[in-house]
Structure formats: C-alpha cells, structure tokens
Scaffold this active site. Structure first.
Site, PDB file in Angstrom:
ATOM      1  N   LEU A  33      36.626  49.234  48.154  1.00 27.47           N
ATOM      2  CA  LEU A  33      35.227  48.930  47.849  1.00 27.47           C
ATOM      3  C   LEU A  33      34.837  49.290  46.415  1.00 27.47           C
ATOM      4  O   LEU A  33      33.663  49.482  46.114  1.00 27.47           O
ATOM      5  CB  LEU A  33      34.280  49.633  48.844  1.00 27.47           C
ATOM      6  CG  LEU A  33      34.476  49.250  50.313  1.00 27.47           C
ATOM      7  CD1 LEU A  33      33.498  50.027  51.193  1.00 27.47           C
ATOM      8  CD2 LEU A  33      34.288  47.757  50.523  1.00 27.47           C
ATOM      9  N   PHE A  73      44.830  40.238  47.730  1.00 25.48           N
ATOM     10  CA  PHE A  73      43.803  39.823  46.777  1.00 25.48           C
ATOM     11  C   PHE A  73      43.325  40.971  45.895  1.00 25.48           C
ATOM     12  O   PHE A  73      42.745  40.731  44.837  1.00 25.48           O
ATOM     13  CB  PHE A  73      42.590  39.237  47.516  1.00 25.48           C
ATOM     14  CG  PHE A  73      42.887  38.013  48.311  1.00 25.48           C
ATOM     15  CD1 PHE A  73      42.864  36.760  47.731  1.00 25.48           C
ATOM     16  CD2 PHE A  73      43.204  38.114  49.663  1.00 25.48           C
ATOM     17  CE1 PHE A  73      43.150  35.629  48.465  1.00 25.48           C
ATOM     18  CE2 PHE A  73      43.499  36.991  50.410  1.00 25.48           C
ATOM     19  CZ  PHE A  73      43.472  35.739  49.805  1.00 25.48           C
ATOM     20  N   THR A 117      47.152  33.901  39.211  1.00 24.66           N
ATOM     21  CA  THR A 117      46.107  33.463  38.296  1.00 24.66           C
ATOM     22  C   THR A 117      46.602  32.456  37.267  1.00 24.66           C
ATOM     23  O   THR A 117      47.777  32.468  36.873  1.00 24.66           O
ATOM     24  CB  THR A 117      45.526  34.675  37.548  1.00 24.66           C
ATOM     25  OG1 THR A 117      44.554  34.236  36.596  1.00 24.66           O
ATOM     26  CG2 THR A 117      46.611  35.427  36.789  1.00 24.66           C
ATOM     27  N   TYR A 142      45.834  41.641  31.909  1.00 20.23           N
ATOM     28  CA  TYR A 142      45.518  41.146  33.255  1.00 20.23           C
ATOM     29  C   TYR A 142      46.524  40.088  33.687  1.00 20.23           C
ATOM     30  O   TYR A 142      47.139  40.173  34.759  1.00 20.23           O
ATOM     31  CB  TYR A 142      44.104  40.575  33.288  1.00 20.23           C
ATOM     32  CG  TYR A 142      43.840  39.708  34.501  1.00 20.23           C
ATOM     33  CD1 TYR A 142      43.844  40.255  35.775  1.00 20.23           C
ATOM     34  CD2 TYR A 142      43.618  38.336  34.367  1.00 20.23           C
ATOM     35  CE1 TYR A 142      43.630  39.465  36.902  1.00 20.23           C
ATOM     36  CE2 TYR A 142      43.398  37.542  35.474  1.00 20.23           C
ATOM     37  CZ  TYR A 142      43.409  38.103  36.737  1.00 20.23           C
ATOM     38  OH  TYR A 142      43.212  37.317  37.842  1.00 20.23           O
ATOM     39  N   HIS A 190      31.429  34.897  35.169  1.00 21.53           N
ATOM     40  CA  HIS A 190      31.721  33.499  35.471  1.00 21.53           C
ATOM     41  C   HIS A 190      30.520  32.610  35.152  1.00 21.53           C
ATOM     42  O   HIS A 190      29.369  32.978  35.410  1.00 21.53           O
ATOM     43  CB  HIS A 190      32.126  33.344  36.934  1.00 21.53           C
ATOM     44  CG  HIS A 190      33.388  34.065  37.281  1.00 21.53           C
ATOM     45  ND1 HIS A 190      33.804  34.297  38.577  1.00 21.53           N
ATOM     46  CD2 HIS A 190      34.343  34.614  36.486  1.00 21.53           C
ATOM     47  CE1 HIS A 190      34.942  34.947  38.572  1.00 21.53           C
ATOM     48  NE2 HIS A 190      35.298  35.151  37.314  1.00 21.53           N
ATOM     49  N   ASP A 284      40.091  31.293  23.358  1.00 24.29           N
ATOM     50  CA  ASP A 284      39.677  30.374  24.422  1.00 24.29           C
ATOM     51  C   ASP A 284      40.341  29.013  24.223  1.00 24.29           C
ATOM     52  O   ASP A 284      40.047  28.319  23.247  1.00 24.29           O
ATOM     53  CB  ASP A 284      38.153  30.191  24.408  1.00 24.29           C
ATOM     54  CG  ASP A 284      37.443  31.169  25.317  1.00 24.29           C
ATOM     55  OD1 ASP A 284      38.137  31.905  26.041  1.00 24.29           O
ATOM     56  OD2 ASP A 284      36.202  31.194  25.308  1.00 24.29           O
TER      57      ASP A 284
END
Length: 341
Positions: A33, A73, A117, A142, A190, A284
């Site tokens: 959590l 996950f 990912t 990541y 996001h 990006d």
C-alpha cells in the site's frame, strides 16, 4: 484457477483483479500500500499486506497455497524519479521481483505473468510501430529495472521450468467501464488524468511539452490502451504458458497526439480545458506506438475500447464521481500541476 497478484491495489493490478473475479477465478493480493489503495481492494479477495523486500514473508505467502498463476504488478514507475534516485529504483523494483521469482521457483510455480514496460524502447531511432523484437535501449533506471526482471525470468524458465509472460505495455489509460475502479496516482504524471483534473478545477493549468515534433500537429504521439483491454490481455496470455514463455508488446497500435487527447477531453466534456505550451522535455521521442500484431495473432486478443473518446469518457466518468480519488476528502483539495505533462 487460483491467482496470486502483487500490486493488486494499484491502477493496472486492481483492474486485472476485478477482471479475474468477473471470470470466476480465486484471487489473493500482495501489496504494501505504498502507492496502492486499500479502497481499491474488492471484498472477496484475500489480502496480504506484505513488502516484497521481506523475502521470508514472501516465501510464506507463496508457499501457503498451490497457486496456478502468479502475476507481478508491484513496482515503482516514475521515470523522472528513477533518474533522480537510480539505485533506489533498481533496488525496489529488481530486488523485490527477485525475491518473488525465487519464492515462486522454490514453491514449484509454473506460470508467471509480469507487468513490463515500453520504457525498454526509450532510445532514438526506433520504428514508428515498435515490434516485440525491437532493440532494447532503456534510457532510465526504471526501464532498466524492468529489463533486468525480464532476464531473471528467462533464467527461471531455463533452470526451473517456470514459464513467464512479459507484457510490455505502452500508455495504460481509462477506467473500469462499470465505474468500480479508476486511476489515482500521487503524484499524477499521466496526460489523461492530468487533463481531467484540470478540467474539474483540481489543477490550475495543464502544460503540453513541445509543439515542434515531426508529427501531424507538432505534438508527441503516444499509444493509449484501455486498462480493461490490458486486463483481458493478461488473462488471455495464460494459455500460452502451457507451452512456452512469451514476450509481447501491448497497445492499440493507434497513436494519438497530445493535442488530440486534449481535444477529446474537451469534446467528451463539452467544456474548454485551460492549457498552455511548454518547452520540449529532454529525451521525449516523437512517436511511441506498439506493434501488437503477434499478441493478437497468437492469443486472439483484440482491444475492445480502442477509441480515445471512449478511453477518456470512462476516465472522466470515474473522476467526476471520485474527485478525491480513493482518498478521504479533506478541506479544499487543490493540487497544482507540480508535474505538468
């Protein structure tokens, strides 16, 4: 079947859990959590509040039942944060996964589904539609942590016969069409939820990074896949594990520009969204869209919610009913866009 799901209180994990329950399966959840939400947990699941860094506790949970499938996950997922604290990300994501994988092989688990990912493909020069065998070039800790986990799973198959599916999905978006679950991150990074929160007055203004990319309107193109379609893919891939380990890219195969997302939010809500331009963010890529043709061909998977308007509509409907997300309202909840898109 009996499923053990780590990170089942998080965004994608919780949507997979309810899809498994809807299909009649038994589900247990492991989550500490730290980023997930207890309110996202269904009443009819067994919940283990355990940190995956605790190898002994993980061994006890994994060995407590004869699980048919383990789904993983649980992970930290902010690229920018991983650049600021790389070793923390590598430790949290890789070591926790290694503890879980080792516990699974020790208990004789034979099927493992991993949430990977598209950040594996962060380098320049990738094709406009990125296939499963595209060059791996993770340009963040990541992304690197996810690739290390994929490699660990290769060895778990070779040495212990635990077959795995590594599902590399692109931009998960939307909310449960029945309104039971939605997207609630802290901080939120996001585009779709940021745009919706700005529309609802929960953020002051939205910023779009860059309008001079070589795309149809000058803004970045991204592949948005509805989170319920992702959940369906996780269930469909299990049959493949009867025969072999697999790796698939998951997306709509349709790219939407940042500007088209904004236009969709305005169209669905029939309201104007306050936003401004900002400079490009370093690194990006102009276009990131998945080639999921092999997943579709081999499993029969087909996105049921490919429209950006449908994706936005489900996200907006949930957020309007849950303006504080899964949190208890307190005072006047205004969160400025500390992480503009």
């Amino acid at each position: 079947m009996k499923f053990l799901v780590t990170g089942g209180a998080g965004y994608v994990g919780s949507h997979v859990v309810i899809s498994l329950l809807d299909a009649g399966h038994e589900v247990a959840i492991i989550d500490n959590l730290s980023t997930g939400h207890r309110a996202a947990l269904p009443d009819d699941v067994h919940f283990f509040e355990v940190d995956l860094l605790d190898a002994q506790a993980i061994n006890e949970v994994v060995s407590s039942e004869n699980w048919d499938v383990v789904m993983h996950f649980a992970a930290l997922s902010l690229v920018g944060e991983s650049m600021r604290d790389p070793f923390y990300y590598l430790r949290q994501n890789y070591i926790t996964a290694l503890n879980l994988i080792e516990a699974c092989t020790a208990s004789g688990i034979k099927r493992f589904v991993f949430s990977s990912t598209a950040a594996l493909f962060g380098g320049e020069g990738q094709p406009s539609l990125i296939p499963d065998d595209a060059r791996i070039e993770a340009n963040s800790p990541y992304g690197e942590s996810k690739f290390l986990i994929e490699r660990a799973l290769v060895w778990a198959d070779q040495m212990y016969g635990m077959r795995s599916a590594s599902l590399r999905y692109f931009n998960a978006a939307g909310a449960d069409p029945k309104g039971r679950l939605g997207e609630d991150h802290t901080p939120e990074t996001h585009l779709i939820p940021l745009a919706i929160d700005t529309l609802l007055g929960l953020r002051k203004e939205l910023k779009l990074f860059g309008n001079d990319y070589p795309t149809r309107d000058g803004t970045c193109v991204r592949d948005y896949i509805h989170v319920t379609d992702l959940a369906d893919a996780h269930i469909r891939v299990i049959k493949q594990l009867d025969h072999r380990s697999v790796t698939y890219n998951l997306g709509n195969g349709i790219g939407f520009t940042n500007l088209e997302v904004i236009q969709s939010v305005e169209r669905i809500s029939d309201r104007k969204l306050p936003w401004t331009w900002a400079d490009r963010r370093p690194g990006d890529p102009a276009v990131l869209v998945a080639d999921s043709s092999r997943m579709r061909r081999e499993t029969g998977w087909l996105p049921q919610f490919p429209s950006i308007d449908v994706i936005v509509e489900t996200a907006l409907r949930w957020r309007e009913k849950n303006p504080y997300g899964y949190k208890t309202p307190y005072g006047k909840y205004i969160q400025m866009a500390a992480e503009p898109f």
